[in-house]
Design an enzyme around this catalytic site. Sequence first.
Site, PDB file in Angstrom:
ATOM      1  N   CYS A  88       0.826  -1.194   0.000  1.00 56.15           N
ATOM      2  CA  CYS A  88       0.000   0.000   0.000  1.00 56.15           C
ATOM      3  C   CYS A  88       0.863   1.247   0.000  1.00 56.15           C
ATOM      4  O   CYS A  88       2.054   1.207   0.292  1.00 56.15           O
ATOM      5  CB  CYS A  88      -0.908   0.031   1.242  1.00 56.15           C
ATOM      6  SG  CYS A  88      -1.998  -1.397   1.389  1.00 56.15           S
ATOM      7  N   GLY A 115      -0.014   0.874  -5.320  1.00 54.93           N
ATOM      8  CA  GLY A 115      -1.330   0.261  -5.261  1.00 54.93           C
ATOM      9  C   GLY A 115      -2.236   0.779  -6.343  1.00 54.93           C
ATOM     10  O   GLY A 115      -2.368   1.990  -6.514  1.00 54.93           O
ATOM     11  N   ASN A 189      -0.053   0.540   6.021  1.00 54.27           N
ATOM     12  CA  ASN A 189       0.779  -0.160   5.042  1.00 54.27           C
ATOM     13  C   ASN A 189       1.558  -1.241   5.777  1.00 54.27           C
ATOM     14  O   ASN A 189       2.297  -0.941   6.717  1.00 54.27           O
ATOM     15  CB  ASN A 189       1.745   0.821   4.359  1.00 54.27           C
ATOM     16  CG  ASN A 189       2.701   0.119   3.417  1.00 54.27           C
ATOM     17  OD1 ASN A 189       2.401  -0.937   2.866  1.00 54.27           O
ATOM     18  ND2 ASN A 189       3.881   0.701   3.225  1.00 54.27           N
ATOM     19  N   GLY A 190       1.389  -2.484   5.355  1.00 58.34           N
ATOM     20  CA  GLY A 190       2.082  -3.592   6.002  1.00 58.34           C
ATOM     21  C   GLY A 190       1.149  -4.765   6.183  1.00 58.34           C
ATOM     22  O   GLY A 190       0.117  -4.876   5.522  1.00 58.34           O
ATOM     23  N   TYR A 357      12.434  -3.324  -5.844  1.00 54.24           N
ATOM     24  CA  TYR A 357      11.260  -3.371  -6.720  1.00 54.24           C
ATOM     25  C   TYR A 357      10.171  -2.367  -6.376  1.00 54.24           C
ATOM     26  O   TYR A 357       9.593  -1.748  -7.263  1.00 54.24           O
ATOM     27  CB  TYR A 357      10.656  -4.779  -6.699  1.00 54.24           C
ATOM     28  CG  TYR A 357       9.446  -4.941  -7.596  1.00 54.24           C
ATOM     29  CD1 TYR A 357       9.581  -5.275  -8.938  1.00 54.24           C
ATOM     30  CD2 TYR A 357       8.162  -4.747  -7.104  1.00 54.24           C
ATOM     31  CE1 TYR A 357       8.472  -5.418  -9.767  1.00 54.24           C
ATOM     32  CE2 TYR A 357       7.041  -4.878  -7.924  1.00 54.24           C
ATOM     33  CZ  TYR A 357       7.205  -5.226  -9.251  1.00 54.24           C
ATOM     34  OH  TYR A 357       6.117  -5.346 -10.063  1.00 54.24           O
TER      35      TYR A 357
END
Length: 600
Positions: A88, A115, A189-190, A357
């Site tokens: 995210c 996202g 996020n996670g 990435y």
Amino acid sequence: MMLKQKTCSGVAQGRQAVGVVSGPRRLAVKVQARMAQAPPAYMAIPSTTSTYLNSIGLKYKIAKQQSAVPRKYLTASNSYKRMPPQMCGIIGIYKHEGNANVELYEGLLMLQHRGQDSAGMVTTDWEKFKEYKENGLVKDVFAKQEVMDSMKGSAGIAHVRYPTAGSSSASEAQPFFVNSPLGIYLIHNGNLTNTDDLRELLNSSRSFFNRHLRTDSDSEVLLNILADEVHRAHQRCLQTIGCDPNKMKVEFLFEAGASAMRLMKGAYSCLSLVKGVGLVAFRDPYGIRPLVLGKRPGPKGDDWCIASEDCAFGPIGFTRVRDVEPGEMVIITPEGKMLSKQVAEGRLNPCIFEYIYLARPDSVLNQIPVYNFQLGLGTCLAERIRAKGWELDLICPVPDGSRPAAIQIAAEMGLPYREGLVKNRYVGRTFIMPDQRLREMSVRRKLNAMPVVFEGKNVLLVDDSIVRGTTMSQIVDMVRRAGAKKVYLASASPPVKYPNVYGVDMPTRKEFVAHGLEVDQVCQVLGADGLIYQEVDDLFKVGHALNPNIETFDASCFTGSYVTGDIDDTYLAILEKGRGANRQRSGQKTDLLGKVAVTA
């Protein structure tokens, strides 16, 4: 700061040369799966101190389960449905004057790479909240002018998530909200790794309230754990010192943050709007996912921005201040005062896959410029490629993430750098598409190989990573059809063999092209004439050269060693049962109608 070649000097030589596929069709490789590695060592039992007596029993159970060997798990029949990990992007803005909606929108566009499934935003004037979320890209979700016009308020938070194999319902989109205590919106996020235990706590009579959860999202669990702990802090205040709770709201949040971090396991970088408190940011004690603080001077004081990556700052006029520290909670009050407290002992172990990435090359995460990190990977990889003795005519990146590494490899080896793969920029990233068939169908719409570049040449294709192999196997075939004499592959990352349980959609081991295979066997599956991977030690060398203060990176998707210490084979097996039962391993060609054409 440019990395010198000596960054990778003294590193062990690369893997042995791999076999060459003589025919145009790939060979099917049949090998037995490797035995799973032993689970990592477990951490000490965390503190079970509670601010409210009736939760001590269940909190101790959670702590005991997290530290026990072997860990106790719910069975497949009675386990809660797990929301799949998601990557995210999050951003929050505080302004002294004016609405924050347009700048949240612009910042969210800069985080769209994190996202593409859904987007959400909530703004506030500190009296009322205004929320909107829906499936789709940022530009589509907020396309209607009346939606943007309705998002009034000088502070707000916004979120993008990427597609997974789980629910795509807008109800799973963030932010999430609880109206008590205070009124809290949260984005995350996670991924939490002890969600089932926490859900049991929230659903039991030992919770301050028996909290009802509307979704399967771990983010909703996280929000309710935080809210539960705010309630406990409030009760402790009333029962022990008889305080005025209206004057203690900030202290309640700091205390709740400390208590929640003792309970939660996994990765979480979070932003929250709390009525009467302000814009709140906090990061897990390992700092696995990034979170960056920025500011912008104004006539009435500094405006503040907090985001997953600082690439979001520039277009809206903010400058980077620092990273939010592991275990830290930051509060920007409604008056604009920035408060900070270390609520848990922190040790920075950032996810190294962010630099390979996930993050944009113009971001700086944990004081490491992503672009310089990727150049360093190219320097290390060039040494290993040179040792192979391959006869190469040119270096070609697989767009877009591998460009810095490919440029550096070409410079180090004195070979031409050519852009032979043209990308259709209106097709999403295949790695983060929710379905394997859609990923395979999308590859040929996404890239086109140019014969004018590849005809009669020995080509080295450089990619940032090779995960499922879906994209790469089809790219190799495209380059051969464009006339390449030989096609060699170089991956700027090591083989991905293990799930990233901290928030990246690669949960099942059987999906990885490298799972259970040696390098030469992977090479055959991909249909290449040679394959070389980056070494894990090279990743660490490059990272430490750019920030010596980071002792350890989380490289669990390469090594199987998880920094939180609570992941073992049993956990992964449960995760795969619920997530990957119907998912196939990569290595299939699919036409545009979805029909499997060739099976590797």
